[in-house]
Write a protein that holds these residues in place. Structure first.
Motif, PDB file in Angstrom:
ATOM      1  N   LYS A   1       0.843  -1.194   0.000  1.00 37.52           N
ATOM      2  CA  LYS A   1       0.000   0.000   0.000  1.00 37.52           C
ATOM      3  C   LYS A   1       0.878   1.243   0.000  1.00 37.52           C
ATOM      4  O   LYS A   1       1.830   1.345   0.774  1.00 37.52           O
ATOM      5  CB  LYS A   1      -0.910   0.037   1.229  1.00 37.52           C
ATOM      6  N   ALA A   2       0.524   2.201  -0.856  1.00 33.17           N
ATOM      7  CA  ALA A   2       1.259   3.460  -0.920  1.00 33.17           C
ATOM      8  C   ALA A   2       0.837   4.359   0.238  1.00 33.17           C
ATOM      9  O   ALA A   2      -0.343   4.427   0.592  1.00 33.17           O
ATOM     10  CB  ALA A   2       0.982   4.170  -2.241  1.00 33.17           C
TER      11      ALA A   2
ATOM     12  N   CYS B   1       1.831   8.384   1.461  1.00 31.54           N
ATOM     13  CA  CYS B   1       2.551   9.615   1.165  1.00 31.54           C
ATOM     14  C   CYS B   1       2.425  10.541   2.368  1.00 31.54           C
ATOM     15  O   CYS B   1       1.345  10.656   2.954  1.00 31.54           O
ATOM     16  CB  CYS B   1       1.943  10.271  -0.073  1.00 31.54           C
TER      17      CYS B   1
ATOM     18  N   TRP C   1      -3.085   7.978   1.806  1.00 35.24           N
ATOM     19  CA  TRP C   1      -2.909   6.561   1.483  1.00 35.24           C
ATOM     20  C   TRP C   1      -3.305   6.227   0.050  1.00 35.24           C
ATOM     21  O   TRP C   1      -4.059   6.944  -0.593  1.00 35.24           O
ATOM     22  CB  TRP C   1      -3.755   5.708   2.424  1.00 35.24           C
ATOM     23  N   ASN C   2      -2.791   5.095  -0.425  1.00 41.82           N
ATOM     24  CA  ASN C   2      -3.171   4.427  -1.671  1.00 41.82           C
ATOM     25  C   ASN C   2      -2.927   5.288  -2.913  1.00 41.82           C
ATOM     26  O   ASN C   2      -1.956   6.015  -2.973  1.00 41.82           O
ATOM     27  CB  ASN C   2      -4.617   3.929  -1.574  1.00 41.82           C
ATOM     28  N   LYS C   3      -3.788   5.166  -3.916  1.00 36.22           N
ATOM     29  CA  LYS C   3      -3.586   5.846  -5.203  1.00 36.22           C
ATOM     30  C   LYS C   3      -3.531   7.357  -5.039  1.00 36.22           C
ATOM     31  O   LYS C   3      -2.749   8.035  -5.693  1.00 36.22           O
ATOM     32  CB  LYS C   3      -4.705   5.444  -6.177  1.00 36.22           C
ATOM     33  N   GLN C   4      -4.358   7.899  -4.151  1.00 31.55           N
ATOM     34  CA  GLN C   4      -4.339   9.331  -3.940  1.00 31.55           C
ATOM     35  C   GLN C   4      -2.975   9.772  -3.392  1.00 31.55           C
ATOM     36  O   GLN C   4      -2.473  10.838  -3.731  1.00 31.55           O
ATOM     37  CB  GLN C   4      -5.467   9.758  -3.001  1.00 31.55           C
TER      38      GLN C   4
ATOM     39  N   GLU D   1      -0.122   8.288  -4.090  1.00 34.91           N
ATOM     40  CA  GLU D   1       0.775   8.239  -5.241  1.00 34.91           C
ATOM     41  C   GLU D   1       0.607   9.491  -6.100  1.00 34.91           C
ATOM     42  O   GLU D   1       1.594  10.058  -6.581  1.00 34.91           O
ATOM     43  CB  GLU D   1       0.508   6.986  -6.069  1.00 34.91           C
ATOM     44  N   ASN D   2      -0.641   9.944  -6.285  1.00 33.50           N
ATOM     45  CA  ASN D   2      -0.889  11.165  -7.058  1.00 33.50           C
ATOM     46  C   ASN D   2      -0.271  12.381  -6.378  1.00 33.50           C
ATOM     47  O   ASN D   2       0.300  13.249  -7.034  1.00 33.50           O
ATOM     48  CB  ASN D   2      -2.388  11.392  -7.259  1.00 33.50           C
TER      49      ASN D   2
ATOM     50  N   GLN E   1       3.393  12.434  -6.970  1.00 35.57           N
ATOM     51  CA  GLN E   1       3.734  12.729  -8.360  1.00 35.57           C
ATOM     52  C   GLN E   1       3.478  14.193  -8.721  1.00 35.57           C
ATOM     53  O   GLN E   1       4.274  14.803  -9.434  1.00 35.57           O
ATOM     54  CB  GLN E   1       2.933  11.831  -9.297  1.00 35.57           C
TER      55      GLN E   1
ATOM     56  N   ALA F   1      -7.159  15.761  -7.156  1.00 35.20           N
ATOM     57  CA  ALA F   1      -6.760  14.359  -7.190  1.00 35.20           C
ATOM     58  C   ALA F   1      -7.946  13.559  -7.712  1.00 35.20           C
ATOM     59  O   ALA F   1      -9.083  13.833  -7.351  1.00 35.20           O
ATOM     60  CB  ALA F   1      -6.366  13.889  -5.801  1.00 35.20           C
TER      61      ALA F   1
ATOM     62  N   ALA G   1      -9.371  10.950  -6.942  1.00 35.86           N
ATOM     63  CA  ALA G   1     -10.262  10.354  -5.956  1.00 35.86           C
ATOM     64  C   ALA G   1     -11.204  11.362  -5.316  1.00 35.86           C
ATOM     65  O   ALA G   1     -12.070  10.999  -4.557  1.00 35.86           O
ATOM     66  CB  ALA G   1      -9.433   9.684  -4.855  1.00 35.86           C
TER      67      ALA G   1
END
Length: 145
Positions: free
Chosen positions: A24-25, A27, A54-57, A59-60, A63, A121, A123
């Motif tokens: 799990k990502a 940030c 956490w998670n995909k958000q 990672e965004n 980035q 983001a 999400a």
């Protein structure tokens, strides 16, 4: 019961992205949020608040956000504790973000002022990403990714 916090501020450093052993990502970054009043010396003061996404958000965030960029965070306050290597109890206060909206356009840093509409983001969704005075909320067509 209610535990909700909404913040708008600038990142004090680039986001740090890590992964749990399960993949799990997560940030983390610090958001500088101006206080609504000046200190005794007449200067504006700020609070420096730890944010975890956490998670995909997350990672965004890693980035697309960078030091000096403005962001809005909607989440909950979490206070946790642990025992340090020296045996002392340590307390950590942080905001666990449910939604993060990027308010600075790509390439804008701490030198630019004001709140500017920018991609949210993926999400998030909703009208939180609109600039003050905008009547139209952002849609997925406004996102650059």
């Amino acid at each position: 019961m209610l535990n909700r916090i909404v913040l708008i501020g600038r990142l004090t450093r680039d986001p740090e992205l890590r992964f749990t052993p399960n993949g799990k990502a997560v940030c983390s970054f610090t958001l500088a949020v101006d206080r609504p009043f000046s200190g005794q010396d007449g200067n504006r003061e700020a609070d420096f608040i730890s944010i975890v996404v956490w998670n995909k958000q997350g990672e965004n965030c890693a980035q697309y956000l960078a030091k000096g960029r403005m962001a809005a965070v909607d989440g909950r306050l979490q206070i946790r504790n642990y025992e340090g290597n020296d045996g002392q109890r340590r307390y950590v206060t942080e905001v666990i973000a449910d939604r993060v909206v990027f308010l600075s356009p790509k390439g804008e840093g701490a030198s630019a002022g004001g709140y500017t509409a920018a991609p949210a983001a993926p999400a998030f969704g909703g009208s939180f990403g609109a600039a003050p005075g905008d009547d139209m909320p952002m849609t997925s067509d406004d996102l650059p990714f």
